[in-house]
Design a protein around this motif. Structure first.
Motif, PDB file in Angstrom:
ATOM      1  N   VAL A   1       0.844  -1.200   0.000  1.00 10.80           N
ATOM      2  CA  VAL A   1       0.000   0.000   0.000  1.00 10.80           C
ATOM      3  C   VAL A   1       0.877   1.247   0.000  1.00 10.80           C
ATOM      4  O   VAL A   1       0.580   2.232  -0.672  1.00 10.80           O
ATOM      5  CB  VAL A   1      -0.939  -0.001   1.222  1.00 10.80           C
ATOM      6  N   ASP A   2       1.963   1.210   0.777  1.00  5.34           N
ATOM      7  CA  ASP A   2       2.890   2.343   0.818  1.00  5.34           C
ATOM      8  C   ASP A   2       3.807   2.317  -0.392  1.00  5.34           C
ATOM      9  O   ASP A   2       4.068   1.259  -0.975  1.00  5.34           O
ATOM     10  CB  ASP A   2       3.737   2.298   2.095  1.00  5.34           C
ATOM     11  N   GLY A   3       4.296   3.488  -0.750  1.00  6.36           N
ATOM     12  CA  GLY A   3       5.234   3.584  -1.861  1.00  6.36           C
ATOM     13  C   GLY A   3       6.629   3.131  -1.463  1.00  6.36           C
ATOM     14  O   GLY A   3       7.053   3.348  -0.331  1.00  6.36           O
ATOM     15  N   ILE A   4       7.332   2.484  -2.391  1.00  5.13           N
ATOM     16  CA  ILE A   4       8.717   2.048  -2.151  1.00  5.13           C
ATOM     17  C   ILE A   4       9.544   2.435  -3.372  1.00  5.13           C
ATOM     18  O   ILE A   4       9.205   2.085  -4.504  1.00  5.13           O
ATOM     19  CB  ILE A   4       8.801   0.521  -1.906  1.00  5.13           C
ATOM     20  N   ILE A   5      10.635   3.168  -3.132  1.00  8.55           N
ATOM     21  CA  ILE A   5      11.528   3.618  -4.214  1.00  8.55           C
ATOM     22  C   ILE A   5      12.967   3.300  -3.808  1.00  8.55           C
ATOM     23  O   ILE A   5      13.365   3.534  -2.667  1.00  8.55           O
ATOM     24  CB  ILE A   5      11.390   5.131  -4.467  1.00  8.55           C
ATOM     25  N   THR A   6      13.743   2.775  -4.748  1.00  5.42           N
ATOM     26  CA  THR A   6      15.166   2.508  -4.506  1.00  5.42           C
ATOM     27  C   THR A   6      16.005   3.402  -5.418  1.00  5.42           C
ATOM     28  O   THR A   6      15.715   3.517  -6.613  1.00  5.42           O
ATOM     29  CB  THR A   6      15.499   1.021  -4.766  1.00  5.42           C
ATOM     30  N   ILE A   7      17.049   4.015  -4.836  1.00  2.00           N
ATOM     31  CA  ILE A   7      17.951   4.864  -5.627  1.00  2.00           C
ATOM     32  C   ILE A   7      19.394   4.420  -5.386  1.00  2.00           C
ATOM     33  O   ILE A   7      19.703   3.778  -4.379  1.00  2.00           O
ATOM     34  CB  ILE A   7      17.802   6.365  -5.267  1.00  2.00           C
ATOM     35  N   ASP A   8      20.285   4.780  -6.344  1.00  2.00           N
ATOM     36  CA  ASP A   8      21.710   4.495  -6.152  1.00  2.00           C
ATOM     37  C   ASP A   8      22.367   5.673  -5.436  1.00  2.00           C
ATOM     38  O   ASP A   8      21.702   6.646  -5.062  1.00  2.00           O
ATOM     39  CB  ASP A   8      22.391   4.171  -7.486  1.00  2.00           C
ATOM     40  N   ILE A   9      23.698   5.612  -5.287  1.00  2.00           N
ATOM     41  CA  ILE A   9      24.384   6.644  -4.497  1.00  2.00           C
ATOM     42  C   ILE A   9      24.400   7.991  -5.214  1.00  2.00           C
ATOM     43  O   ILE A   9      24.674   9.022  -4.589  1.00  2.00           O
ATOM     44  CB  ILE A   9      25.831   6.224  -4.127  1.00  2.00           C
ATOM     45  N   ARG A  10      24.083   8.005  -6.519  1.00  2.00           N
ATOM     46  CA  ARG A  10      24.009   9.280  -7.238  1.00  2.00           C
ATOM     47  C   ARG A  10      22.601   9.871  -7.182  1.00  2.00           C
ATOM     48  O   ARG A  10      22.366  10.962  -7.699  1.00  2.00           O
ATOM     49  CB  ARG A  10      24.426   9.082  -8.705  1.00  2.00           C
ATOM     50  N   GLY A  11      21.670   9.120  -6.566  1.00  2.00           N
ATOM     51  CA  GLY A  11      20.298   9.615  -6.470  1.00  2.00           C
ATOM     52  C   GLY A  11      19.432   9.211  -7.635  1.00  2.00           C
ATOM     53  O   GLY A  11      18.322   9.729  -7.794  1.00  2.00           O
ATOM     54  N   MET A  12      19.913   8.288  -8.497  1.00  2.00           N
ATOM     55  CA  MET A  12      19.137   7.848  -9.651  1.00  2.00           C
ATOM     56  C   MET A  12      18.173   6.728  -9.247  1.00  2.00           C
ATOM     57  O   MET A  12      18.562   5.798  -8.543  1.00  2.00           O
ATOM     58  CB  MET A  12      20.059   7.361 -10.777  1.00  2.00           C
TER      59      MET A  12
END
Length: 507
Positions: A147-158
């Motif tokens: 239900v909650d949003g999940i986002i993964t980024i790398d160390i550059r913020g991508m």
């Protein structure tokens, strides 16, 4: 010669003790030797296999086609598996099929050609791979369905991964965000500052939000903003570091908080006005009223004989009206004091409170021959004085509004309530519902909304009172995290239903 025998013995010992299976076949596919590991892997005794065609160890279609494989190799010299190795399926004696790695080497002896197959059972490896795939699929399913949003980024913020909930919250399709910088989801000033935040963390190691969580503002694709609670975890993979953000939309919560803040401000203003009114009632209004009563009493004692009968009647009516107004002002003050002069909540035995109230009403109960039927009430957090006021009003009302020529019966009982399933941690989640039921005159339920309003009376002048008692009861119940209502039928009786929270927030 002795050296050759020793070498042969040593080689045979190695073959016999090898963990992997070793089988040799002749050019027709007939098994010549089988080491113990191979026999064990296929579930046979060596004697059951030696001299048999190797295709007995294969499931279909390889079983039927193996002779042609060999024949084709002898004619063309094109090797499909010899010298290469491949993952194939084997068939055990019990008919079960299992995977193994097969590597085959061709050996040309002086008088004949043989093939040696080394068999490495990979059943457990395959099970582990299947379990890993299942685990990965489960994790993926959980992330995708969250239900909650999940986002993964790398160390550059991508952005590397976005689940459907996160994409929906920000108004994008997931593929629109992949490979973009995370700051596209941020309004200013965070949009411009985020790269600096990440650089600062990588340089200093000081965490501003990672592992802590915070309320932040998000920027949707359409340019609108919304509040959410963001918690970020740092994950060290084998070759790199990634950050996973969990996004919980708190739009409704923040709207409710703002409505509550405004309501509280309005309530505070209203209460201050009520306090001012109570002050005027208790001082400015009572002073002229006392004069009316004082001079009226003087007329009554000193000039009574000089008054005509009509004058005496006027005087008596005036003093009665002044007395009623005095009672009304006192009741109004009592109503205002429910919140303005309230005391802290403590643990209170409602059963003890009811016992004390019944003791105070003892003479009335005896005179009216009222039958009180009660069950033991629980302990809650409350203000004792207001609880006494609540039960005093309701029980005395139940006796007051009795039917003629019928013995009054008042029943007091209760039950536990849970406002929402599975929630018990917050004050107000758990309540008690107390019923005070009588067999009195009752009322028409179409008047239900009126009876709890200040100054409302349904029975005219027949019964004494200002019509403030039930309004005070409602105010007390609401202050204790509950409310009051009633069920009634004319000529049958009334049941007042009071809810009170078992625990109160600290004031």
């Amino acid at each position: 010669m002795e050296q050759n025998i020793d070498d042969k013995t040593r080689l045979q010992a190695i073959i016999n003790t090898a963990i992997d299976g070793i089988i040799t076949i002749d050019r027709r596919g007939i098994i010549e030797t089988v080491n113990p590991a191979a026999a064990r892997i296929f579930g046979y005794e060596p004697s059951e296999i030696i001299g048999q065609n190797v295709k007995m160890l294969m499931p279909e279609p390889d079983r039927s086609q193996h002779d042609s494989y060999l024949e084709n190799y002898h004619h063309t010299g094109i090797a499909q598996i010899i010298g290469k190795g491949r993952e194939v399926l084997g068939r055990r004696k019990d008919g079960t099929v299992f995977p193994f790695l097969l590597s085959i080497s061709e050996v040309n002896l002086q008088d004949k050609q043989i093939f040696t197959g080394i068999i490495h059972d990979i059943s457990n490896l395959k099970k582990a791979e299947a379990a890993l795939r299942e685990s990965e699929n489960k994790i993926t399913s959980i992330i995708q369905a969250a239900v909650d949003g999940i986002i993964t980024i790398d160390i550059r913020g991508m952005i590397e991964m976005v689940n459907p909930s996160a994409a929906r919250l920000f108004g994008y399709e997931a593929q629109e965000l992949l490979g973009k910088s995370i700051n596209v989801l941020m309004p200013e000033p965070d949009h411009s500052r985020h790269d600096g935040y990440m650089h600062n963390y990588h340089t200093t190691g000081r965490k501003k939000i990672i592992g802590i969580g915070r309320e932040v503002t998000g920027l949707r694709k359409d340019g609108t903003t919304f509040p959410f609670y963001l918690s970020i975890s740092e994950v060290e993979l084998a070759d790199r570091k990634v950050y996973t953000g969990f996004i919980h939309d708190i739009t409704q919560q923040k709207l409710n908080e703002e409505k509550l803040r405004r309501y509280a401000a309005e309530l505070e203003r209203s209460n201050l006005e009520l306090q001012d009114f109570a002050y005027v009632s208790s001082h400015d209004l009572q002073e002229p009223l006392r004069k009316i009563q004082a001079f009226g009493d003087r007329l009554l004692t000193r000039e009574h004989a000089n008054l005509s009968d009509q004058g005496k009647d006027y005087l008596e009516r005036m003093l009665n009206a002044a007395s009623r107004m005095q009672n009304l002002i006192n009741d109004l003050l009592a109503f205002s004091r429910v919140t303005t002069k309230s005391k802290p909540f403590v643990r209170v035995s409602l059963d003890k409170i009811v016992t004390e109230v019944l003791s105070d009403l003892e003479i009335t109960i005896e005179q009216t021959n009222t039958d009180i039927q009660r069950t033991a009430l629980p302990e809650i957090e409350a203000e004792p004085t207001q609880m006494r006021q609540l039960f005093q009003n309701l029980i005395s009302n139940a006796i007051k509004f009795r039917k003629e020529n019928t013995q009054p019966v008042v029943k007091i009982y209760w039950r536990s309530l849970q406002r929402q399933a599975h929630l018990t941690a917050t004050p107000g989640d758990e309540q008690v519902e107390i019923s005070i039921e009588d067999n009195g005159i009752g009322f028409d339920e179409k008047y239900l909304d009126r009876i709890f309003n200040i100054f409302q009376r349904l029975e005219g002048q027949k019964y004494e009172g200002s019509g403030i008692g039930l309004a005070i009861c409602r105010k007390i119940a609401i202050r204790h995290g509950g409310d009051i209502t009633a069920r009634s039928q004319v000529g049958v009786g009334t049941r007042f239903i009071i809810t009170l929270a078992t625990k109160q927030p600290q004031e």
